[in-house]
Design a protein around this motif. Structure first.
Motif, mmCIF file in Angstrom:
data_model
loop_
_atom_site.group_PDB
_atom_site.id
_atom_site.type_symbol
_atom_site.label_atom_id
_atom_site.label_comp_id
_atom_site.label_asym_id
_atom_site.label_seq_id
_atom_site.Cartn_x
_atom_site.Cartn_y
_atom_site.Cartn_z
ATOM 1 N N UNK A 168 19.355 -32.114 10.218
ATOM 2 C CA UNK A 168 20.371 -31.860 9.195
ATOM 3 C C UNK A 168 19.958 -32.462 7.857
ATOM 4 N N UNK A 169 19.459 -33.695 7.886
ATOM 5 C CA UNK A 169 19.019 -34.361 6.657
ATOM 6 C C UNK A 169 17.877 -33.594 6.007
ATOM 7 N N UNK A 170 16.930 -33.121 6.811
ATOM 8 C CA UNK A 170 15.805 -32.362 6.260
ATOM 9 C C UNK A 170 16.282 -31.062 5.617
ATOM 10 N N UNK A 171 17.194 -30.369 6.290
ATOM 11 C CA UNK A 171 17.698 -29.113 5.741
ATOM 12 C C UNK A 171 18.361 -29.308 4.386
ATOM 13 N N UNK A 172 19.229 -30.319 4.295
ATOM 14 C CA UNK A 172 19.906 -30.604 3.031
ATOM 15 C C UNK A 172 18.901 -31.097 1.995
ATOM 16 N N UNK A 173 17.924 -31.895 2.423
ATOM 17 C CA UNK A 173 16.923 -32.420 1.490
ATOM 18 C C UNK A 173 16.076 -31.311 0.896
ATOM 19 N N UNK A 174 15.634 -30.367 1.729
ATOM 20 C CA UNK A 174 14.854 -29.239 1.211
ATOM 21 C C UNK A 174 15.671 -28.442 0.198
ATOM 22 N N UNK A 175 16.931 -28.217 0.515
ATOM 23 C CA UNK A 175 17.788 -27.447 -0.392
ATOM 24 C C UNK A 175 17.987 -28.184 -1.715
#
Length: 274
Positions: A168-175
């Protein structure tokens, strides 16, 4: 404009191919923040200890707070442990998300290098945060053993709680990393959003202490599940709610893929803006 693959397979290939670079950058980021200080890397141990002390004094002495669990009331020291367990997981999220909007901007020298894998920068950020989170977790377990006399075996399940949270953190971070290049106001407002999420997450309070009409809103917070489940396995000796864990994990995988896809779709324009 060069097209970059957004498939999970391409991400895995990139991480495997650049694993040495990934870990070297993560180590440099984790240790580099203490460069030049007298205590050096010892700050990674001292900081969570100071946090635990402050939480104990403020919430147990000043606010006279107690934690209810199954009708039993936790002592002052136990309350600090319960509170700290929630803060460890939230700080992992906050540290990564707080830096994400400016991740590409602060590494603009890498953008000009065609061969540099920009997609690993959020992973570097996450691995660095995981290092500090692991140190805090060790302090938590030692403190829990001193205060309560034992650590439940369910604490071994904590990696299963952290794994989907990391996705979840990676997904939000990429965005945020991609969007922050074009919309720089995000970097100015993300701190407010993180603070709001902290107080809307069950870090300082139990969900059961809230009126029923507010509990639904708290459950919609994506940080509620890992904080509650992490506290269950680390403190209360309860196993993971597997049916909710499966749903949460699927949602986190979807979030990671969508964030990565957005990053890959927009990265071609980074060099023009940076």
């Amino acid at each position: 404009m060069q097209r970059h693959s957004a498939s999970p397979a391409s991400l895995m290939r990139s991480m495997i191919k650049n694993r040495r670079l990934l870990f070297d950058l993560a180590r440099r980021d984790a240790v580099g923040r203490y460069k030049g200080s007298v205590l050096g890397i010892f700050w990674s141990l001292l900081t969570p200890l100071l946090m635990l002390t402050v939480y104990t004094l403020v919430f147990s002495e000043v606010f006279k707070s107690r934690w209810q669990n199954g009708g039993a009331q936790a002592s002052k020291a136990e309350f600090a442990v319960v509170l700290f367990s929630g803060m460890i997981l939230f700080n992992l999220f906050a540290e990564c998300i707080g830096r994400a909007p400016t991740l590409i901007l602060t590494n603009s020298n890498f953008v000009k290098k065609i061969v540099f894998p920009l997609e690993i920068l959020p992973c570097v950020n996450l691995f660095s945060a995981l290092f500090h989170g692991t140190v805090s977790l060790i302090i938590l377990l030692v403190t829990e053993w001193i205060v309560r006399g034992s650590v439940p075996w369910t604490a071994l399940l904590i990696p299963l709680i952290v794994a989907p949270l990391c996705l979840f953190i990676l997904g939000v971070s990429w965005f945020l990393a991609a969007t922050g290049v074009f919309l720089r106001d995000i970097g100015q407002t993300i701190g407010i959003v993180i603070t709001a999420m902290m107080f809307l997450s069950p870090v300082f309070y139990s969900i059961t202490s809230l009126p029923h009409r507010f509990q639904v809103l708290v459950y919609l917070n994506p940080m509620t599940f890992p904080i509650e489940q992490g506290r269950n396995v680390l403190i209360w000796g309860q196993s993971i709610s597997w049916q909710y864990w499966i749903v949460y994990s699927i949602a986190c995988i979807l979030c990671a893929w969508l964030g990565f896809a957005w990053f890959q779709r927009t990265r071609g324009g980074f060099a023009d803006v940076v």
